[in-house]
Motif scaffolding. Structure first.
Motif, PDB file in Angstrom:
ATOM      1  N   ILE A  13       0.839  -1.203   0.000  1.00  0.00           N
ATOM      2  CA  ILE A  13       0.000   0.000   0.000  1.00  0.00           C
ATOM      3  C   ILE A  13       0.873   1.252   0.000  1.00  0.00           C
ATOM      4  O   ILE A  13       0.587   2.229  -0.706  1.00  0.00           O
ATOM      5  CB  ILE A  13      -0.981  -0.029   1.194  1.00  0.00           C
ATOM      6  CG1 ILE A  13      -2.054  -1.104   0.935  1.00  0.00           C
ATOM      7  CG2 ILE A  13      -1.616   1.329   1.427  1.00  0.00           C
ATOM      8  CD1 ILE A  13      -2.961  -1.387   2.095  1.00  0.00           C
ATOM      9  N   GLN A  14       1.956   1.224   0.737  1.00  0.00           N
ATOM     10  CA  GLN A  14       2.882   2.369   0.757  1.00  0.00           C
ATOM     11  C   GLN A  14       3.481   2.611  -0.633  1.00  0.00           C
ATOM     12  O   GLN A  14       3.588   3.752  -1.085  1.00  0.00           O
ATOM     13  CB  GLN A  14       3.985   2.110   1.781  1.00  0.00           C
ATOM     14  CG  GLN A  14       4.926   3.260   1.976  1.00  0.00           C
ATOM     15  CD  GLN A  14       5.973   2.941   3.035  1.00  0.00           C
ATOM     16  OE1 GLN A  14       6.286   1.789   3.289  1.00  0.00           O
ATOM     17  NE2 GLN A  14       6.512   3.972   3.645  1.00  0.00           N
ATOM     18  N   VAL A  15       3.844   1.537  -1.323  1.00  0.00           N
ATOM     19  CA  VAL A  15       4.399   1.667  -2.673  1.00  0.00           C
ATOM     20  C   VAL A  15       3.339   2.213  -3.626  1.00  0.00           C
ATOM     21  O   VAL A  15       3.625   3.100  -4.449  1.00  0.00           O
ATOM     22  CB  VAL A  15       4.951   0.310  -3.174  1.00  0.00           C
ATOM     23  CG1 VAL A  15       5.293   0.359  -4.653  1.00  0.00           C
ATOM     24  CG2 VAL A  15       6.156  -0.105  -2.359  1.00  0.00           C
ATOM     25  N   LEU A  16       2.113   1.726  -3.516  1.00  0.00           N
ATOM     26  CA  LEU A  16       1.029   2.236  -4.366  1.00  0.00           C
ATOM     27  C   LEU A  16       0.789   3.725  -4.102  1.00  0.00           C
ATOM     28  O   LEU A  16       0.612   4.503  -5.044  1.00  0.00           O
ATOM     29  CB  LEU A  16      -0.251   1.434  -4.139  1.00  0.00           C
ATOM     30  CG  LEU A  16      -0.255   0.018  -4.702  1.00  0.00           C
ATOM     31  CD1 LEU A  16      -1.420  -0.780  -4.154  1.00  0.00           C
ATOM     32  CD2 LEU A  16      -0.293   0.056  -6.226  1.00  0.00           C
ATOM     33  N   ARG A  17       0.824   4.121  -2.838  1.00  0.00           N
ATOM     34  CA  ARG A  17       0.657   5.546  -2.507  1.00  0.00           C
ATOM     35  C   ARG A  17       1.771   6.383  -3.124  1.00  0.00           C
ATOM     36  O   ARG A  17       1.526   7.484  -3.619  1.00  0.00           O
ATOM     37  CB  ARG A  17       0.645   5.736  -1.000  1.00  0.00           C
ATOM     38  CG  ARG A  17      -0.661   5.395  -0.357  1.00  0.00           C
ATOM     39  CD  ARG A  17      -0.635   5.701   1.124  1.00  0.00           C
ATOM     40  NE  ARG A  17      -1.929   5.403   1.711  1.00  0.00           N
ATOM     41  CZ  ARG A  17      -2.101   4.947   2.938  1.00  0.00           C
ATOM     42  NH1 ARG A  17      -1.061   4.768   3.729  1.00  0.00           N
ATOM     43  NH2 ARG A  17      -3.314   4.701   3.380  1.00  0.00           N
ATOM     44  N   SER A  18       2.984   5.859  -3.102  1.00  0.00           N
ATOM     45  CA  SER A  18       4.106   6.618  -3.665  1.00  0.00           C
ATOM     46  C   SER A  18       3.958   6.800  -5.168  1.00  0.00           C
ATOM     47  O   SER A  18       4.559   7.692  -5.750  1.00  0.00           O
ATOM     48  CB  SER A  18       5.432   5.928  -3.339  1.00  0.00           C
ATOM     49  OG  SER A  18       5.600   4.757  -4.119  1.00  0.00           O
ATOM     50  N   ALA A  19       3.128   5.948  -5.793  1.00  0.00           N
ATOM     51  CA  ALA A  19       2.874   6.060  -7.231  1.00  0.00           C
ATOM     52  C   ALA A  19       1.610   6.872  -7.520  1.00  0.00           C
ATOM     53  O   ALA A  19       1.176   6.952  -8.663  1.00  0.00           O
ATOM     54  CB  ALA A  19       2.750   4.665  -7.844  1.00  0.00           C
ATOM     55  N   GLY A  20       1.022   7.460  -6.468  1.00  0.00           N
ATOM     56  CA  GLY A  20      -0.138   8.319  -6.681  1.00  0.00           C
ATOM     57  C   GLY A  20      -1.480   7.688  -6.367  1.00  0.00           C
ATOM     58  O   GLY A  20      -2.523   8.322  -6.564  1.00  0.00           O
ATOM     59  N   ALA A  21      -1.504   6.453  -5.858  1.00  0.00           N
ATOM     60  CA  ALA A  21      -2.774   5.815  -5.515  1.00  0.00           C
ATOM     61  C   ALA A  21      -3.355   6.438  -4.250  1.00  0.00           C
ATOM     62  O   ALA A  21      -2.619   6.879  -3.364  1.00  0.00           O
ATOM     63  CB  ALA A  21      -2.564   4.317  -5.313  1.00  0.00           C
TER      64      ALA A  21
END
Length: 114
Positions: A13-21
Motif C-alpha cells: 500500500i505504501q508503494v502504491l501511494r508513492s505512485a499516486g494511488a
C-alpha cells in the motif's frame, strides 16, 4: 479490477501511494465493493484491493479450487528442501568415512603396531 495477495500488505500500500494511488482514504469503491476500506486503493487506471495472508480467505477473485491447485506447489517446495536431520546424517556419515579411511591407511602402512 485486481485483488492482490502479499505477505506485506502495508508495504504494498505504501508503494502504491508513492505512485499516486489513494489508499484507505474512503475513495468510492465502484467495482471492489467488498474490499476493506483500509486495503482499498484507487488509481487513475482502476482499483486494487491489497490482501495480506491473514485475510486471504476474504478474497473474492480466488476460488476454493484455485487454493486447492496451489496445495501441491507448497508441498513440493517443502519436499525439495532436505531436512536438518538428513543433512546432519550425511555430514556424520562423511566424517565417519574419512575417519575409517585414515585408520585403515595407517594400519596398512604398519604404523598401527608402533
Amino acid at each position: 479490477m485486481p485483488e492482490q495477495l502479499t505477505r506485506h500488505p502495508e508495504v504494498t500500500i505504501q508503494v502504491l501511494r508513492s505512485a499516486g494511488a489513494r489508499c484507505g482514504e474512503g475513495a468510492p469503491q465502484q467495482i471492489l465493493k467488498t474490499c476493506p476500506r483500509e486495503r482499498f486503493c484507487q488509481l487513475p487506471g482502476g482499483e486494487i484491493c491489497v490482501y495480506g495472508l491473514d485475510s486471504a480467505a476474504a478474497m473474492t477473485q480466488i476460488t476454493h479450487a484455485d487454493w486447492q491447485a496451489l496445495g501441491p506447489l507448497a508441498g513440493a517446495r517443502q519436499a525439495d528442501a532436505p531436512s536438518m536431520a538428513v543433512v546432519a546424517a550425511a555430514v556424520a556419515g562423511l566424517l565417519a568415512g574419512v575417519l575409517l579411511a585414515a585408520l585403515l591407511a595407517r594400519w596398512r602402512h604398519g604404523r598401527w603396531r608402533q
